[in-house]
Design an enzyme around this catalytic site. Sequence first.
Site, PDB file in Angstrom:
ATOM      1  N   SER A 265       0.821  -1.214   0.000  1.00 21.66           N
ATOM      2  CA  SER A 265       0.000   0.000   0.000  1.00 21.66           C
ATOM      3  C   SER A 265       0.855   1.264   0.000  1.00 21.66           C
ATOM      4  CB  SER A 265      -0.934  -0.006   1.211  1.00 21.66           C
ATOM      5  OG  SER A 265      -0.194  -0.067   2.427  1.00 21.66           O
ATOM      6  N   ILE A 266       1.971   1.241   0.733  1.00 17.27           N
ATOM      7  CA  ILE A 266       2.837   2.422   0.789  1.00 17.27           C
ATOM      8  C   ILE A 266       3.551   2.623  -0.538  1.00 17.27           C
ATOM      9  CG2 ILE A 266       4.886   3.407   1.883  1.00 17.27           C
ATOM     10  CD1 ILE A 266       3.968   2.121   4.507  1.00 17.27           C
TER      11      ILE A 266
ATOM     12  N   VAL B 114      12.311   4.560   3.253  1.00 21.50           N
ATOM     13  CA  VAL B 114      11.263   4.753   4.258  1.00 21.50           C
ATOM     14  C   VAL B 114      10.745   3.403   4.747  1.00 21.50           C
ATOM     15  CG1 VAL B 114      10.536   7.032   3.476  1.00 21.50           C
ATOM     16  CG2 VAL B 114       9.509   4.987   2.422  1.00 21.50           C
ATOM     17  N   GLY B 115      11.508   2.332   4.442  1.00 20.25           N
ATOM     18  CA  GLY B 115      11.117   0.984   4.860  1.00 20.25           C
ATOM     19  C   GLY B 115      11.785   0.600   6.165  1.00 20.25           C
ATOM     20  N   ARG B 116      12.885  -0.146   6.051  1.00 19.33           N
ATOM     21  CA  ARG B 116      13.656  -0.547   7.216  1.00 19.33           C
ATOM     22  C   ARG B 116      15.142  -0.384   6.929  1.00 19.33           C
ATOM     23  NH1 ARG B 116       9.742   0.247   9.514  1.00 19.33           N
ATOM     24  NH2 ARG B 116       8.562  -1.053  10.985  1.00 19.33           N
TER      25      ARG B 116
ATOM     26  N   ASP C 212      15.013   7.816   6.373  1.00 20.01           N
ATOM     27  CA  ASP C 212      14.186   7.943   7.573  1.00 20.01           C
ATOM     28  C   ASP C 212      14.380   6.755   8.499  1.00 20.01           C
ATOM     29  OD1 ASP C 212      12.181   9.199   9.201  1.00 20.01           O
ATOM     30  OD2 ASP C 212      10.764   7.669   8.526  1.00 20.01           O
TER      31      ASP C 212
ATOM     32  N   GLU D 151      19.084   1.523  15.077  1.00 19.32           N
ATOM     33  CA  GLU D 151      18.299   2.640  15.607  1.00 19.32           C
ATOM     34  C   GLU D 151      18.153   2.555  17.122  1.00 19.32           C
ATOM     35  OE1 GLU D 151      14.555   3.212  13.712  1.00 19.32           O
ATOM     36  OE2 GLU D 151      15.391   3.241  11.692  1.00 19.32           O
TER      37      GLU D 151
ATOM     38  N   HIS E 168      13.283   8.393  11.908  1.00 14.67           N
ATOM     39  CA  HIS E 168      12.175   7.438  11.775  1.00 14.67           C
ATOM     40  C   HIS E 168      10.842   8.099  12.140  1.00 14.67           C
ATOM     41  CE1 HIS E 168      11.244   2.852  11.852  1.00 14.67           C
ATOM     42  NE2 HIS E 168      10.259   3.538  11.290  1.00 14.67           N
ATOM     43  N   ILE E 169      10.464   9.080  11.336  1.00 17.48           N
ATOM     44  CA  ILE E 169       9.235   9.838  11.611  1.00 17.48           C
ATOM     45  C   ILE E 169       8.216   9.678  10.478  1.00 17.48           C
ATOM     46  CG2 ILE E 169      10.357  11.526  13.095  1.00 17.48           C
ATOM     47  CD1 ILE E 169      10.355  13.463  10.665  1.00 17.48           C
ATOM     48  N   GLY E 170       8.265   8.538   9.790  1.00 16.20           N
ATOM     49  CA  GLY E 170       7.421   8.334   8.619  1.00 16.20           C
ATOM     50  C   GLY E 170       5.966   8.681   8.801  1.00 16.20           C
ATOM     51  N   SER E 171       5.383   8.280   9.915  1.00 10.49           N
ATOM     52  CA  SER E 171       3.965   8.572  10.152  1.00 10.49           C
ATOM     53  C   SER E 171       3.762   9.377  11.434  1.00 10.49           C
ATOM     54  CB  SER E 171       3.166   7.268  10.219  1.00 10.49           C
ATOM     55  OG  SER E 171       3.655   6.423  11.247  1.00 10.49           O
TER      56      SER E 171
END
Length: 396
Positions: free
Chosen positions: A227-228, A311-313, A337, A342, A361-364
């Site tokens: 979906s992303i 923006v995954g891992r 991101d 981490e 890591h602020i994707g959402s």
Amino acid sequence: MITSIDIADVTYSAKPRILVPYKTQWEVASHLPEYRKLAERVEFYKYEMSTKDDFVKFLETHRINGFWLTEEFFTVLGNPSSYIEFFPASLKVILVPWVGCDFIDGKLLRSKGITLCNIGPHAADHVTELAIFLAISCFRMTSFWEYCFKYVENGNVEQCKKYISSDSYEIVTDSYHGQEMKFPSRTDKCKPNKDRKVVHLAEKYTVGGKKMESPMNKKVLILGFGSIGQNIGSNLHKVFNMSIEYYKRTGPVQKSLLDYNAKYHSDLDDPNTWKNADLIILALPSTASTNNIINRKSLAWCKDGVRIVNVGRGTCIDEDVLLDALESGKVASCGLDVFKNEETRVKQELLRRWDVTALPHIGSTVADMVIKQTLITLENVQDIFVEGGDGKYVLN
């Protein structure tokens, strides 16, 4: 009617009990009417976290039917996987109010009769926003310009312009940490004036030898097309008229499900998968098959000056190889991101590079998402504990 009985330090309620841990922040939008209405049918048990030992004792002495994870749990008590052996037999579901669940073994949970639920495709818009920001930054070198404008040239616009067409570097000291880092030189510092030649900007619109250009009409390879990834592709096509190519581990997406043309690649070991991309965007989970997908071999198949967004891992990129590629110019710039390590400390060499846009890591991470993830997690709770279903967004 008696709905609860106190025995020692343990309260047993007739309602299904959902554990919601917190310490210094409350991550659930409990002011919502949907929350209050469902609280009439289930008990949202607010657990104030302290120590790992105390949490283990709590698990051993309390009935819990659902476990609503919070981000603060990881900070205070660590990975929830380390407590699986202490989960009570009453536990029916782990409720994850975000998308990525690679921190916990879904198969192991299922073997214990525990369902793992997340929020499905509902974070796609916010992660897409950040992916587009990072893509723009990669092409336009905005992180460099912001740092230069604020902290190097102290708001002097004309001095900032003197970096355009530069191709040399100097060692500067980071004003925050006092650490040395490589930084593009201004053109008026590169050579004595009498030796400088007229620069043709159309041929050399660069900073630090790296080209600044528009993302318009470029080709993007999206690795991970759930979906992303699909949402990223749609937006890049609409906004920048990008040509979309993609890799999806489970096979191609039906064309009728997309509102744009996209070329599917089935093999990451095929040089043709990589060779046309001006931009590579990773929207992959962390698995054995996605570990270090960006590596020396795959980058060798890419164009010189390719740009990379993740923006995954963080596990999907070999960071040492990426650093070498940034230094050589094989990779012009990247927007990250997510990172390896981490939980401890992100590789400092990446953070000190002028051609890297780095975010924590602020994707959402937006206020809208707290509302959205609460509502969707409530849907999972409603389906399982009120309607007797399996959960709306089940992963295992």
